[in-house]
Design an enzyme around this catalytic site. Sequence first.
Site, PDB file in Angstrom:
ATOM      1  N   CYS A   1     -10.586  14.293 -34.135  1.00 58.78           N
ATOM      2  CA  CYS A   1     -11.739  13.625 -33.522  1.00 58.78           C
ATOM      3  C   CYS A   1     -11.687  13.896 -32.025  1.00 58.78           C
ATOM      4  O   CYS A   1     -10.608  13.883 -31.423  1.00 58.78           O
ATOM      5  CB  CYS A   1     -11.678  12.125 -33.808  1.00 58.78           C
ATOM      6  SG  CYS A   1     -13.031  11.190 -33.073  1.00 58.78           S
ATOM      7  N   ILE A   2     -12.820  14.152 -31.427  1.00 60.56           N
ATOM      8  CA  ILE A   2     -12.862  14.461 -29.992  1.00 60.56           C
ATOM      9  C   ILE A   2     -14.061  13.762 -29.360  1.00 60.56           C
ATOM     10  O   ILE A   2     -15.130  13.664 -29.970  1.00 60.56           O
ATOM     11  CB  ILE A   2     -12.921  15.993 -29.756  1.00 60.56           C
ATOM     12  CG1 ILE A   2     -12.814  16.327 -28.274  1.00 60.56           C
ATOM     13  CG2 ILE A   2     -14.175  16.596 -30.368  1.00 60.56           C
ATOM     14  CD1 ILE A   2     -12.591  17.801 -28.005  1.00 60.56           C
TER      15      ILE A   2
ATOM     16  N   THR B   1     -15.872  12.877 -25.309  1.00 59.94           N
ATOM     17  CA  THR B   1     -15.958  12.742 -23.857  1.00 59.94           C
ATOM     18  C   THR B   1     -16.812  11.518 -23.560  1.00 59.94           C
ATOM     19  O   THR B   1     -17.896  11.360 -24.116  1.00 59.94           O
ATOM     20  CB  THR B   1     -16.606  13.992 -23.222  1.00 59.94           C
ATOM     21  OG1 THR B   1     -15.869  15.153 -23.617  1.00 59.94           O
ATOM     22  CG2 THR B   1     -16.608  13.895 -21.718  1.00 59.94           C
TER      23      THR B   1
ATOM     24  N   GLY C   1     -18.034  19.514 -17.665  1.00 55.91           N
ATOM     25  CA  GLY C   1     -16.988  20.464 -18.004  1.00 55.91           C
ATOM     26  C   GLY C   1     -15.751  19.859 -18.622  1.00 55.91           C
ATOM     27  O   GLY C   1     -14.819  20.580 -18.997  1.00 55.91           O
TER      28      GLY C   1
ATOM     29  N   GLU D   1     -11.447  19.647 -37.218  1.00 49.68           N
ATOM     30  CA  GLU D   1     -11.768  19.077 -38.526  1.00 49.68           C
ATOM     31  C   GLU D   1     -13.269  18.838 -38.632  1.00 49.68           C
ATOM     32  O   GLU D   1     -13.915  18.413 -37.684  1.00 49.68           O
ATOM     33  CB  GLU D   1     -11.002  17.760 -38.709  1.00 49.68           C
ATOM     34  CG  GLU D   1     -11.148  17.128 -40.076  1.00 49.68           C
ATOM     35  CD  GLU D   1     -10.305  15.887 -40.237  1.00 49.68           C
ATOM     36  OE1 GLU D   1     -10.630  15.055 -41.104  1.00 49.68           O
ATOM     37  OE2 GLU D   1      -9.314  15.736 -39.491  1.00 49.68           O
TER      38      GLU D   1
ATOM     39  N   SER E   1     -20.111  26.741 -27.696  1.00 45.03           N
ATOM     40  CA  SER E   1     -20.094  27.260 -26.329  1.00 45.03           C
ATOM     41  C   SER E   1     -18.701  27.765 -25.966  1.00 45.03           C
ATOM     42  O   SER E   1     -18.557  28.819 -25.326  1.00 45.03           O
ATOM     43  CB  SER E   1     -20.546  26.163 -25.355  1.00 45.03           C
ATOM     44  OG  SER E   1     -20.434  26.597 -24.021  1.00 45.03           O
TER      45      SER E   1
END
Length: 547
Positions: free
Chosen positions: A410-411, A413, A421, A444, A457
Site C-alpha cells: 500500500c502506498i 502521499t 514529486g 501489489e 509515470s
Amino acid sequence: IHMVGSGSDGTEDSDSSAEREQTNSSESDGNTAKRQRLTRASTRLSQSSQDTPDLKRAADHDESPPLTPTGNAPSSESELDISSPNASHDESLAKDQANRDSDKDLPHRPKRRRCHETYNFNMKCPTPGCNSLGHLTGKHERHFAVSGCPLYHNLSADECKVKAVSREKQEEEVKEENNSRHATRHQTPTSKQSRYKEQVSEMRKGRNSGLQKEQKEKHMEHRQTHSNTREPLLENITSEYDLELFRKAQARASEDLEKLRIQGQITEGSNMIKTILFGRYELDTWYHSPYPEEYARLGRLYVCEFCLKYMKSQTILRRHMAKCVWKHPPGDEVYRKGGISVFEVDGKKNKIYCQNLCLLAKLFLDHKTLYYDVEPFLFYVMTEADNTGCHLVGYFSKEKNSFLNYNVSCILTMPQYMRQGFGKMLIDFSYLLSKVEEKVGSPERPLSDLGLISYRSYWKEVLLRYMCTFQGKEISIKEISQETAVNPVDIVSTLQSLQMLKYWKGKHLVLKRQDLIDEWKAKEIKRGHSNKTIDPSSLKWTPPKGT
C-alpha cells in the site's frame, strides 16, 4: 434494500415469548421475581390483547418499536417480554391454539417486517431549494447528500439521466473495440482512434483562452447569489472534453458513495468523517474509513501528526500536543538526505501506530482493506523535518515475506504533499530496497487511480533513461529488469503504452523512439537539479532477516 422478516405476526410473538419465559420461570424463582418487576406494566397489555382481538390488531399495525421498562428502544427481540410469568405451560399452549383459531377468521394482514437497510425519507438534501429527487449518476430516484445532488452541480435530474445514457453507450463502444483487439499484435492506433485523438486536440486548443467579460460577470453573479451552496460554474473554464471527463469522475465518485451507503458502511450525512485537522492543515477526506463509531459520527476528527492518535475536539488535541513527546515516527531511521527522512516501522513492534496510520490512509485510498492486521508488514514512513519535528509526507507498506515478490502493498502521499514529486520518491525508494535485496519487485494490485498514474509515470521515466544510455542493437527485457528491479510484466506493459513494442515476422521488436527520448531530456533540463530524488548513498539499511 435488505428486508429481514420477523417470521410471525404479533400474536405468535407474544405467545412464543410466553412459552420461553414459562420455561425460564420453572428453572429459577429468582429470575421469575425479577421478570415480574420488569414486566408488571407489560402484563396488563398482554392480558388485554388476548381478551380483545381488536386491540391486538391495532397493536399489530403499530410499527413503532416497543420500549423496555428503562424507556429505551430494545436492542434485540429477546428484550421484548409481554407475557405473564404466573401462567402455566398448559394454559399458554391452550391460548396459543385459541389465538391461532381466532386469527383464521380475521382478514389477512401483512406480516410485520424489519427493514435492515432502507431510505430514510425524513432526510433531506442539505442544498437549499432541493427536493431530494434525482441523482447525479442518473441511476437513482432520490439523493440525500451533496455529492449526489443535481441542483448543487447546476444540473437537473433529467439532464443527469441523459448524461448517464450517453456515458453507458460510450463505455459499451470502448469495450467492444477493446475486445476486438489482441494484446500485443495490434498496438498501432486504429483509424477511429487517430481521428478521435485529432478531435480531442482540436477541442483543447482554446481551453487556455480565458473567460470573456460577460462570462466573468455571469460567474461572479452566480457565486454571489449561491455562495458555497452551489458548485461554481465550470462552463468555458476549460474545454468541453475536459469538462465532460470531470463530470464522469464526479458521477463515478457519487456512485461509489451510493454503493457504500446501500451496503451500510456509511449513512446519509452521518458516520463519515468529512474533514480532519492534521498539524497545520485541514484536509477534506475522500473515502470512508472504519474509525470507531463515536468518532466517525462527529464528521470532523483531530489527529496528532506525530503519534497519529485521533481525538474528538480541538481542546483534547491541544492538551495532547502539550504532553506528546513524539517528534518523529517510531522505528529506525534508514534514510536521510537534507530534510527528507525515511523510518522503518515494524507492524509487530509498533502495532498501535501502524493501525492508526492505516486508518488515516483509508480516508484517501479506495481499495485499501487492511486496517488492524499490521504485524506481517513493515512500514516505510517518509517525513520532512523542520524545527518542530518530522512531519508525515507519505508512506508505503511492504510484506515481510512476500511469495510474489511484491515490494509495495500500500502506498500513499498525504494530500498536502501531492504533485510535488514525493510520490515518485516513495516509489523510487521501494525499488532501491529491491535492488539491495537483489530482487525484482512490483506493487501489489489493485492500485488506486492516483497510484496507477504515479507508477506508470515512474516506469516510463526509468525506461526512457535506460534507452537514452543504451548503445547496443539487441535489447533484453530481462536485462532491463535486472538493472532497474522492475518486473518484466510492468516493463512490457509500459513499452506497449508508449507504442515501443511491435510484433513483426514472428518476433517482438523494441523501437527506440527518439522523439520520446528527446521530450524526456527536455523535461529533465527544464526541471534542473531537484532535491526530490533518492540518493542511494544516503541509505543505511540491510534487509531484515527472520522477521
